[in-house]
Design a protein around this motif. Structure first.
Motif, PDB file in Angstrom:
ATOM      1  N   THR A 124       0.832  -1.206   0.000  1.00 32.10           N
ATOM      2  CA  THR A 124       0.000   0.000   0.000  1.00 32.10           C
ATOM      3  C   THR A 124       0.865   1.254   0.000  1.00 32.10           C
ATOM      4  OG1 THR A 124      -1.747  -1.163   1.207  1.00 32.10           O
ATOM      5  CG2 THR A 124      -1.816   1.252   1.240  1.00 32.10           C
ATOM      6  N   ILE A 125       1.870   1.286   0.851  1.00 32.11           N
ATOM      7  CA  ILE A 125       2.749   2.455   0.916  1.00 32.11           C
ATOM      8  C   ILE A 125       3.492   2.622  -0.400  1.00 32.11           C
ATOM      9  CG2 ILE A 125       4.797   3.435   2.024  1.00 32.11           C
ATOM     10  CD1 ILE A 125       3.794   2.086   4.643  1.00 32.11           C
ATOM     11  N   SER A 126       3.981   1.535  -0.950  1.00 34.70           N
ATOM     12  CA  SER A 126       4.693   1.616  -2.234  1.00 34.70           C
ATOM     13  C   SER A 126       3.774   2.099  -3.341  1.00 34.70           C
ATOM     14  CB  SER A 126       5.293   0.258  -2.599  1.00 34.70           C
ATOM     15  OG  SER A 126       6.211  -0.137  -1.615  1.00 34.70           O
ATOM     16  N   GLY A 127       2.529   1.627  -3.354  1.00 31.77           N
ATOM     17  CA  GLY A 127       1.560   2.085  -4.346  1.00 31.77           C
ATOM     18  C   GLY A 127       1.240   3.557  -4.178  1.00 31.77           C
ATOM     19  N   THR A 128       1.152   4.004  -2.931  1.00 32.88           N
ATOM     20  CA  THR A 128       0.894   5.416  -2.660  1.00 32.88           C
ATOM     21  C   THR A 128       2.065   6.266  -3.138  1.00 32.88           C
ATOM     22  OG1 THR A 128      -0.439   4.806  -0.739  1.00 32.88           O
ATOM     23  CG2 THR A 128       0.328   7.085  -0.851  1.00 32.88           C
ATOM     24  N   VAL A 129       3.279   5.808  -2.841  1.00 37.33           N
ATOM     25  CA  VAL A 129       4.472   6.523  -3.310  1.00 37.33           C
ATOM     26  C   VAL A 129       4.480   6.580  -4.834  1.00 37.33           C
ATOM     27  CG1 VAL A 129       7.004   6.374  -3.445  1.00 37.33           C
ATOM     28  CG2 VAL A 129       5.850   6.077  -1.245  1.00 37.33           C
ATOM     29  N   LEU A 130       4.170   5.468  -5.480  1.00 34.47           N
ATOM     30  CA  LEU A 130       4.131   5.444  -6.941  1.00 34.47           C
ATOM     31  C   LEU A 130       3.096   6.434  -7.470  1.00 34.47           C
ATOM     32  CD1 LEU A 130       4.933   4.312  -9.696  1.00 34.47           C
ATOM     33  CD2 LEU A 130       3.274   2.453  -9.316  1.00 34.47           C
ATOM     34  N   LEU A 131       1.926   6.441  -6.882  1.00 35.16           N
ATOM     35  CA  LEU A 131       0.865   7.350  -7.329  1.00 35.16           C
ATOM     36  C   LEU A 131       1.293   8.810  -7.183  1.00 35.16           C
ATOM     37  CD1 LEU A 131      -2.057   7.554  -8.343  1.00 35.16           C
ATOM     38  CD2 LEU A 131      -2.775   7.595  -5.946  1.00 35.16           C
ATOM     39  N   ILE A 132       1.834   9.161  -6.035  1.00 33.86           N
ATOM     40  CA  ILE A 132       2.255  10.547  -5.795  1.00 33.86           C
ATOM     41  C   ILE A 132       3.417  10.928  -6.694  1.00 33.86           C
ATOM     42  CG2 ILE A 132       3.300  12.086  -4.085  1.00 33.86           C
ATOM     43  CD1 ILE A 132       1.596  10.542  -1.976  1.00 33.86           C
ATOM     44  N   LEU A 133       4.437  10.065  -6.756  1.00 40.01           N
ATOM     45  CA  LEU A 133       5.610  10.400  -7.566  1.00 40.01           C
ATOM     46  C   LEU A 133       5.295  10.404  -9.054  1.00 40.01           C
ATOM     47  CD1 LEU A 133       8.506   8.553  -5.707  1.00 40.01           C
ATOM     48  CD2 LEU A 133       7.811  10.957  -5.547  1.00 40.01           C
ATOM     49  N   HIS A 134       4.358   9.584  -9.471  1.00 44.35           N
ATOM     50  CA  HIS A 134       3.985   9.528 -10.890  1.00 44.35           C
ATOM     51  C   HIS A 134       3.361  10.840 -11.349  1.00 44.35           C
ATOM     52  CE1 HIS A 134       2.202   7.739 -14.590  1.00 44.35           C
ATOM     53  NE2 HIS A 134       3.350   7.077 -14.555  1.00 44.35           N
ATOM     54  N   VAL A 135       2.755  11.566 -10.423  1.00 46.82           N
ATOM     55  CA  VAL A 135       2.160  12.858 -10.747  1.00 46.82           C
ATOM     56  C   VAL A 135       3.239  13.935 -10.878  1.00 46.82           C
ATOM     57  CG1 VAL A 135       0.627  14.682  -9.857  1.00 46.82           C
ATOM     58  CG2 VAL A 135      -0.071  12.283  -9.729  1.00 46.82           C
ATOM     59  N   VAL A 136       4.327  13.816 -10.114  1.00 48.33           N
ATOM     60  CA  VAL A 136       5.317  14.902 -10.076  1.00 48.33           C
ATOM     61  C   VAL A 136       6.646  14.588 -10.766  1.00 48.33           C
ATOM     62  CG1 VAL A 136       4.330  15.915  -7.999  1.00 48.33           C
ATOM     63  CG2 VAL A 136       6.148  14.220  -7.783  1.00 48.33           C
ATOM     64  N   LEU A 137       6.878  13.346 -11.129  1.00 44.15           N
ATOM     65  CA  LEU A 137       8.148  12.962 -11.755  1.00 44.15           C
ATOM     66  C   LEU A 137       7.901  12.229 -13.072  1.00 44.15           C
ATOM     67  CD1 LEU A 137      10.041  11.488  -8.659  1.00 44.15           C
ATOM     68  CD2 LEU A 137      10.418  13.728  -9.708  1.00 44.15           C
ATOM     69  N   PRO A 138       8.940  12.138 -13.905  1.00 41.17           N
ATOM     70  CA  PRO A 138       8.807  11.308 -15.116  1.00 41.17           C
ATOM     71  C   PRO A 138       8.470   9.861 -14.736  1.00 41.17           C
ATOM     72  CG  PRO A 138      10.828  12.606 -15.179  1.00 41.17           C
ATOM     73  CD  PRO A 138      10.238  12.799 -13.812  1.00 41.17           C
ATOM     74  N   ASP A 139       7.701   9.213 -15.610  1.00 41.69           N
ATOM     75  CA  ASP A 139       7.163   7.886 -15.317  1.00 41.69           C
ATOM     76  C   ASP A 139       8.175   6.889 -14.765  1.00 41.69           C
ATOM     77  OD1 ASP A 139       4.855   8.952 -16.252  1.00 41.69           O
ATOM     78  OD2 ASP A 139       4.816   7.809 -18.117  1.00 41.69           O
ATOM     79  N   GLN A 140       9.261   6.668 -15.473  1.00 41.83           N
ATOM     80  CA  GLN A 140      10.195   5.622 -15.059  1.00 41.83           C
ATOM     81  C   GLN A 140      10.873   5.949 -13.738  1.00 41.83           C
ATOM     82  OE1 GLN A 140      12.547   5.154 -18.632  1.00 41.83           O
ATOM     83  NE2 GLN A 140      11.477   3.242 -19.090  1.00 41.83           N
ATOM     84  N   LEU A 141      11.190   7.200 -13.490  1.00 42.47           N
ATOM     85  CA  LEU A 141      11.815   7.572 -12.226  1.00 42.47           C
ATOM     86  C   LEU A 141      10.865   7.292 -11.066  1.00 42.47           C
ATOM     87  CD1 LEU A 141      14.168   8.676 -10.658  1.00 42.47           C
ATOM     88  CD2 LEU A 141      13.319  11.010 -11.136  1.00 42.47           C
ATOM     89  N   ALA A 142       9.611   7.621 -11.239  1.00 39.98           N
ATOM     90  CA  ALA A 142       8.613   7.349 -10.196  1.00 39.98           C
ATOM     91  C   ALA A 142       8.534   5.851  -9.913  1.00 39.98           C
ATOM     92  CB  ALA A 142       7.253   7.891 -10.614  1.00 39.98           C
ATOM     93  N   GLU A 143       8.543   5.044 -10.956  1.00 43.69           N
ATOM     94  CA  GLU A 143       8.442   3.596 -10.789  1.00 43.69           C
ATOM     95  C   GLU A 143       9.688   3.028 -10.117  1.00 43.69           C
ATOM     96  OE1 GLU A 143       7.486   2.385 -14.777  1.00 43.69           O
ATOM     97  OE2 GLU A 143       5.567   3.433 -14.683  1.00 43.69           O
ATOM     98  N   VAL A 144      10.850   3.544 -10.485  1.00 41.34           N
ATOM     99  CA  VAL A 144      12.103   3.084  -9.873  1.00 41.34           C
ATOM    100  C   VAL A 144      12.119   3.444  -8.388  1.00 41.34           C
ATOM    101  CG1 VAL A 144      14.611   3.466  -9.814  1.00 41.34           C
ATOM    102  CG2 VAL A 144      13.450   3.066 -11.995  1.00 41.34           C
ATOM    103  N   LEU A 145      11.728   4.676  -8.062  1.00 42.59           N
ATOM    104  CA  LEU A 145      11.730   5.100  -6.659  1.00 42.59           C
ATOM    105  C   LEU A 145      10.700   4.324  -5.833  1.00 42.59           C
ATOM    106  CD1 LEU A 145      12.200   8.945  -7.107  1.00 42.59           C
ATOM    107  CD2 LEU A 145      13.888   7.283  -6.287  1.00 42.59           C
ATOM    108  N   ALA A 146       9.522   4.096  -6.383  1.00 42.24           N
ATOM    109  CA  ALA A 146       8.507   3.310  -5.670  1.00 42.24           C
ATOM    110  C   ALA A 146       8.998   1.870  -5.477  1.00 42.24           C
ATOM    111  CB  ALA A 146       7.178   3.331  -6.416  1.00 42.24           C
ATOM    112  N   GLY A 147       9.663   1.316  -6.489  1.00 40.90           N
ATOM    113  CA  GLY A 147      10.262  -0.014  -6.349  1.00 40.90           C
ATOM    114  C   GLY A 147      11.340  -0.028  -5.276  1.00 40.90           C
ATOM    115  N   GLY A 148      12.111   1.054  -5.205  1.00 37.34           N
ATOM    116  CA  GLY A 148      13.131   1.171  -4.154  1.00 37.34           C
ATOM    117  C   GLY A 148      12.512   1.201  -2.764  1.00 37.34           C
TER     118      GLY A 148
END
Length: 176
Positions: A124-148
């Motif tokens: 859930t936290i990772s999905g939330t991070v992905l959702l938030i970062l996907h709005v403010v960062l380029p797609d792949q960077l958001a996915e990499v950071l959420a995966g991290g």
């Protein structure tokens, strides 16, 4: 002849103070109290996160989300609801089954529910991070950071405890 308290104490590693051995009843009561305390801690976090997730759908920008972000949101809300259910379940078990002389079973089931709830919470936290970062960062960077973030949870919450357990087993020559 009755053993003195010093004679009934278990040996302790590395000069720690001896601890009296607990009987099976004391041990299950202690483990149950620990589970309920852990539940209190985890519930607070998951409930705040879940409340945040529920409010997102009512913000003006929600309608601007694309299909990917909407899917991530829906999946994250479902994961958050499931985490909430798993982490609150030990309280329900306790309330509904108190006095039934099932504490050994309750401790085992509640422990599994807590681990399941923590897995769901990490997702859930990772999905939330992905959702938030996907709005403010380029797609792949958001996915990499959420995966991290997910990897960090896996390391802290699962790999580290398993490593410490293995290390203790090797040190003490046990593997139960």
């Amino acid at each position: 002849m009755t053993a003195t308290p010093a004679e009934t104490q278990a040996p302790t590693p590395h000069g720690a103070q001896p601890v009296s051995e607990e009987d099976a009843h004391e041990r299950v009561n202690r483990r149950w109290a620990e589970i309920l305390q852990e539940t209190r801690v985890a519930q607070t976090g998951v409930q705040i996160l879940f409340g945040f997730l529920l409010s997102v759908a009512f913000t003006p920008r929600f309608g601007d989300l694309g299909a990917f972000d909407t899917s991530v949101y829906v999946l994250t809300v479902i994961l958050g609801a499931a985490a909430t259910g798993a982490l609150i379940a030990p309280v329900s078990l306790h309330r509904l089954l108190t006095g039934e002389r099932m504490k050994d079973d309750l401790v085992a089931v509640a422990g599994r529910l807590m681990v399941t709830g923590l897995v769901l919470l990490a997702l859930t936290i990772s999905g939330t991070v992905l959702l938030i970062l996907h709005v403010v960062l380029p797609d792949q960077l958001a996915e990499v950071l959420a995966g991290g973030v997910l990897l960090w949870f896996a390391l802290c919450w699962y790999a580290l405890p398993l490593w410490l357990k293995k290390r203790a087993e090797r040190r003490h020559g046990t593997s139960d």
